[in-house]
Scaffold this active site. Structure first.
Site, PDB file in Angstrom:
ATOM      1  N   HIS A 196       0.840  -1.200   0.000  1.00 42.82           N
ATOM      2  CA  HIS A 196       0.000   0.000   0.000  1.00 42.82           C
ATOM      3  C   HIS A 196       0.884   1.263   0.000  1.00 42.82           C
ATOM      4  O   HIS A 196       0.841   2.072   0.933  1.00 42.82           O
ATOM      5  CB  HIS A 196      -0.918   0.002   1.229  1.00 42.82           C
ATOM      6  CG  HIS A 196      -2.358   0.232   0.897  1.00 42.82           C
ATOM      7  ND1 HIS A 196      -3.094  -0.642   0.130  1.00 42.82           N
ATOM      8  CD2 HIS A 196      -3.197   1.260   1.203  1.00 42.82           C
ATOM      9  CE1 HIS A 196      -4.329  -0.178   0.009  1.00 42.82           C
ATOM     10  NE2 HIS A 196      -4.416   0.974   0.639  1.00 42.82           N
ATOM     11  N   ASP A 236      -3.495   6.944  -1.345  1.00 50.02           N
ATOM     12  CA  ASP A 236      -4.756   6.574  -1.997  1.00 50.02           C
ATOM     13  C   ASP A 236      -4.426   6.143  -3.419  1.00 50.02           C
ATOM     14  O   ASP A 236      -3.366   6.477  -3.958  1.00 50.02           O
ATOM     15  CB  ASP A 236      -5.723   7.759  -2.002  1.00 50.02           C
ATOM     16  CG  ASP A 236      -7.153   7.350  -2.315  1.00 50.02           C
ATOM     17  OD1 ASP A 236      -7.420   6.126  -2.373  1.00 50.02           O
ATOM     18  OD2 ASP A 236      -8.000   8.242  -2.515  1.00 50.02           O
ATOM     19  N   GLY A 237      -5.340   5.409  -4.037  1.00 52.47           N
ATOM     20  CA  GLY A 237      -5.149   4.996  -5.422  1.00 52.47           C
ATOM     21  C   GLY A 237      -4.391   3.697  -5.596  1.00 52.47           C
ATOM     22  O   GLY A 237      -4.005   3.343  -6.715  1.00 52.47           O
ATOM     23  N   ASN A 238      -4.179   2.948  -4.515  1.00 46.78           N
ATOM     24  CA  ASN A 238      -3.377   1.733  -4.612  1.00 46.78           C
ATOM     25  C   ASN A 238      -4.055   0.625  -5.415  1.00 46.78           C
ATOM     26  O   ASN A 238      -3.393  -0.117  -6.142  1.00 46.78           O
ATOM     27  CB  ASN A 238      -3.044   1.228  -3.209  1.00 46.78           C
ATOM     28  CG  ASN A 238      -2.113   2.173  -2.474  1.00 46.78           C
ATOM     29  OD1 ASN A 238      -0.924   2.250  -2.756  1.00 46.78           O
ATOM     30  ND2 ASN A 238      -2.672   2.932  -1.522  1.00 46.78           N
ATOM     31  N   GLY A 239      -5.369   0.502  -5.300  1.00 49.61           N
ATOM     32  CA  GLY A 239      -6.074  -0.537  -6.045  1.00 49.61           C
ATOM     33  C   GLY A 239      -5.968  -0.327  -7.539  1.00 49.61           C
ATOM     34  O   GLY A 239      -5.583  -1.232  -8.290  1.00 49.61           O
ATOM     35  N   MET A 257      -3.838   1.508  -9.101  1.00 54.48           N
ATOM     36  CA  MET A 257      -2.433   1.437  -9.501  1.00 54.48           C
ATOM     37  C   MET A 257      -1.973  -0.019  -9.639  1.00 54.48           C
ATOM     38  O   MET A 257      -1.242  -0.366 -10.576  1.00 54.48           O
ATOM     39  CB  MET A 257      -1.550   2.142  -8.474  1.00 54.48           C
ATOM     40  CG  MET A 257      -1.374   3.630  -8.711  1.00 54.48           C
ATOM     41  SD  MET A 257      -0.477   4.026 -10.233  1.00 54.48           S
ATOM     42  CE  MET A 257       1.092   3.186  -9.942  1.00 54.48           C
TER      43      MET A 257
END
Length: 329
Positions: A179, A183-186, A188
């Site tokens: 992680h 934010d935005g890890n999924g 990415m």
């Protein structure tokens, strides 16, 4: 110190799925002579963006995503519209990136999350956890370890002799575990898996695997949680390989539906309306000129088929001429 290695074991099911994917990929490439036509590329890319962002609670439909990318007004929140524009920019830039480069990873996050977070393109500086209500689902490694973990993961991608299909899924899991961004890890993780696959087989850049993941979203999260609990992401890799396999199957089936062995002019005329319906059922935003290229028919032939379908009440056009879409009835 032992070399870094994501926590998985090669299984018989992985091997079988890799073989099946390779076979289906060969069939898909052969059917498209090694490259998708522009209309199919764009349609698949739109489906990819819509599905990947829908997993992150973006509510825009395929038709609305199409309109956003065409610069047309859409009834949606400014954040959702920005997410679509950002994701399109990131996927379009993907061909310029290398899967093992940290600078490329940061640039991708910068594009994907521009205007959505305070520091797009920078690794997180604080600790994060993933919560559902008041339940902690995953506590990511401390911020002090993020930089080293990301560098280890990217180094492994560069050096591994694991099959790219397996390596891409292992990367996906480890990225979500680390992680690395606030934010935005999924989105990415899914983008970077596609990048790894595209470096192995360029046509996979246009395969909308995200639509299959979206349809199995609960299982997707459950597999991530099981991998965390067992410190073994083999099950998640199998899940992702199955998603790729099924996505290829869907792509081949959809394209076979619009293929028609032509023996006589009469047979061609009879089959064209069915081909038009099959294409527009999948990609209602296409123009008739684009449909004609997809099914390899003249524009005039397609126009006659559409007029017939409209007269029979099987097809209609909704919205303004330049920004509307087709609806199969």
């Amino acid at each position: 110190m032992p070399a870094y290695q994501p926590p998985f074991q090669l299984t018989h099911r992985m091997t079988a799925l890799v073989a099946d994917i390779a076979e289906r990929l060969g069939a898909w490439k052969a059917a498209n002579r090694g490259a998708l036509v522009p209309a199919l590329r764009r349609g698949n890319r739109i489906r990819t963006l819509q599905a990947s962002l829908a997993i992150e609670q973006n509510t825009l439909s395929v038709e609305q995503v199409t309109a956003v990318l065409a610069g047309k007004p859409v009834l949606g929140s400014p954040r959702e519209i920005q997410e679509i524009r950002n994701a399109f920019a990131a996927y379009e830039a993907m061909e310029h990136w290398q899967p093992h480069r940290l600078g490329d990873l940061l640039q991708a996050h910068g594009l994907l999350m521009a205007g959505l977070v305070d520091r797009p393109g920078q690794l997180r500086g604080g600790d994060v956890g993933i919560w559902r209500g008041d339940k902690l689902l995953h506590m990511a490694p401390p911020a002090s370890r993020v930089s080293a973990l990301v560098k280890d993961l990217l180094g492994w991608v560069r050096k591994t002799d694991a099959h790219p299909l397996v390596a891409s899924a292992a990367f996906h899991y480890e990225f979500e575990f680390i992680h690395p961004f606030p934010d935005g890890n999924g989105r990415m993780g899914r983008l970077w898996q596609t990048l790894i696959l595209a470096h192995w087989q360029p046509m996979l850049a246009w395969l909308p695997v995200e639509t299959v993941i979206r349809s199995r979203q609960q299982d997707y999260y459950a597999q991530l949680a099981r991998a965390d609990a067992s410190s073994d992401c083999s099950g998640f890799i199998e899940f992702m390989l199955q998603a790729i396999d099924d996505s290829l199957g869907e792509a081949i089936a959809a394209e076979m539906a619009v293929e028609a062995p032509v023996k006589t002019p009469v047979e061609r005329r009879e089959r064209t309306p069915e081909q038009v319906l099959a294409v527009l059922r999948r990609q209602p935003e296409l123009t008739l000129a684009e449909v004609s290229r997809v099914i390899d028919r003249s524009l005039r032939t397609v126009e006659r088929a559409v007029a017939k379908l409209q007269a029979e009440g099987k097809l209609r056009y909704l919205g303004p001429k330049k920004s509307g879409h087709w609806e199969v009835l």
